[in-house]
Design a protein around this motif. Sequence first.
Motif, short mmCIF file in Angstrom:
data_model
loop_
_atom_site.label_atom_id
_atom_site.label_comp_id
_atom_site.label_asym_id
_atom_site.label_seq_id
_atom_site.Cartn_x
_atom_site.Cartn_y
_atom_site.Cartn_z
N ASP A 113 18.08 6.66 -12.19
CA ASP A 113 17.44 7.89 -12.64
C ASP A 113 16.36 7.67 -13.70
O ASP A 113 15.64 8.59 -14.06
N ASN A 114 16.21 6.44 -14.19
CA ASN A 114 15.14 6.17 -15.14
C ASN A 114 13.93 5.53 -14.45
O ASN A 114 13.09 4.93 -15.09
N THR A 115 13.88 5.71 -13.13
CA THR A 115 12.82 5.08 -12.32
C THR A 115 12.12 6.12 -11.45
O THR A 115 12.77 6.90 -10.76
N VAL A 116 10.81 6.12 -11.50
CA VAL A 116 9.99 6.97 -10.62
C VAL A 116 9.56 6.09 -9.45
O VAL A 116 9.19 4.93 -9.64
N PHE A 117 9.63 6.65 -8.24
CA PHE A 117 9.23 5.87 -7.07
C PHE A 117 8.26 6.65 -6.20
O PHE A 117 8.26 7.87 -6.16
N ILE A 118 7.41 5.87 -5.54
CA ILE A 118 6.49 6.39 -4.54
C ILE A 118 6.89 5.70 -3.25
O ILE A 118 7.02 4.47 -3.20
N GLN A 119 7.13 6.48 -2.21
CA GLN A 119 7.51 5.92 -0.93
C GLN A 119 6.43 6.22 0.08
O GLN A 119 5.96 7.36 0.19
N ALA A 120 6.01 5.18 0.79
CA ALA A 120 4.96 5.34 1.81
C ALA A 120 5.32 4.51 3.03
O ALA A 120 5.79 3.39 2.91
N SER A 121 5.06 5.09 4.19
CA SER A 121 5.39 4.38 5.43
C SER A 121 4.24 3.49 5.90
O SER A 121 4.42 2.67 6.79
N GLN A 122 3.07 3.64 5.30
CA GLN A 122 1.95 2.79 5.68
C GLN A 122 1.07 2.50 4.48
O GLN A 122 1.01 3.27 3.54
N ASN A 123 0.44 1.34 4.54
CA ASN A 123 -0.54 0.92 3.53
C ASN A 123 -0.01 0.90 2.10
O ASN A 123 -0.72 1.23 1.16
N ILE A 124 1.24 0.51 1.93
CA ILE A 124 1.84 0.45 0.60
C ILE A 124 1.08 -0.54 -0.29
O ILE A 124 0.91 -0.30 -1.48
N GLU A 125 0.61 -1.64 0.29
CA GLU A 125 -0.13 -2.64 -0.49
C GLU A 125 -1.44 -2.05 -1.03
O GLU A 125 -1.80 -2.30 -2.18
N PHE A 126 -2.13 -1.29 -0.21
CA PHE A 126 -3.36 -0.65 -0.66
C PHE A 126 -3.07 0.32 -1.80
O PHE A 126 -3.74 0.32 -2.83
N LEU A 127 -2.07 1.16 -1.62
CA LEU A 127 -1.72 2.15 -2.65
C LEU A 127 -1.30 1.46 -3.95
O LEU A 127 -1.67 1.92 -5.04
N TYR A 128 -0.56 0.38 -3.83
CA TYR A 128 -0.13 -0.38 -5.01
C TYR A 128 -1.35 -0.88 -5.79
O TYR A 128 -1.45 -0.69 -7.00
N GLN A 129 -2.29 -1.49 -5.09
CA GLN A 129 -3.50 -2.01 -5.75
C GLN A 129 -4.34 -0.88 -6.34
O GLN A 129 -4.88 -0.99 -7.45
N LEU A 130 -4.42 0.23 -5.63
CA LEU A 130 -5.18 1.38 -6.10
C LEU A 130 -4.57 1.94 -7.40
O LEU A 130 -5.28 2.25 -8.35
N LEU A 131 -3.24 2.02 -7.43
CA LEU A 131 -2.57 2.55 -8.62
C LEU A 131 -2.64 1.58 -9.80
O LEU A 131 -2.73 2.01 -10.95
N ILE A 132 -2.62 0.28 -9.52
CA ILE A 132 -2.82 -0.70 -10.60
C ILE A 132 -4.22 -0.51 -11.18
O ILE A 132 -4.39 -0.48 -12.40
#
Length: 176
Positions: free
Chosen positions: A85-104
């Motif tokens: 419960d002390n963790t926020v998560f984003i779940q995606a079925s596609q392009n998780i690597e792109f989203l990760y880099q974009l959020l960084i």
Amino acid sequence: PEFRFNGFANAWEQRKLSDVVDSVDTGKSKFDKEGSSGEYPILGSTSVIGYDDEYDYEGDFILTARVGANAGSLYLHAGKVKISDNTVFIQASQNIEFLYQLLIRFDIKRLSFGTGQPLVKASELKRLELMMPTDMEEQMRIGVYFKNLDHLITLHQRKLDMLKKLKSACLSEMFI
């Protein structure tokens, strides 16, 4: 963007994060605090914090601490998991690597607020608007490119660490 892969010319557009992912939420898993046995990882604010015999979530995740010094620091995990419960998560079925880099690149630490303990809220992440390519193939190419670059950096970092240890050992043998 100034740099594009060949074959991609479509405009990028501003999209709300909640519109391009499956979910943005805070973990709600219940588990034994001493949890160290089982097959499914329990994900905490910065990494795996234990294991359990059951899982609550399945898929590809980008995770961050909800509160504290690590709020906004991201990491990736895939599979069947429990999420604290002390963790926020984003779940995606596609392009998780792109989203990760974009959020960084966006640096979601900027969204954290609070005077004592920084806090990142799932509701704030859902409303986050980001510029991204409309072409999924371009998103995939960008994600893979940066994933491979991160891997190369990790390999060189390990080599650098080994060379530093070798230097230290040589110095201690030469200058007794």
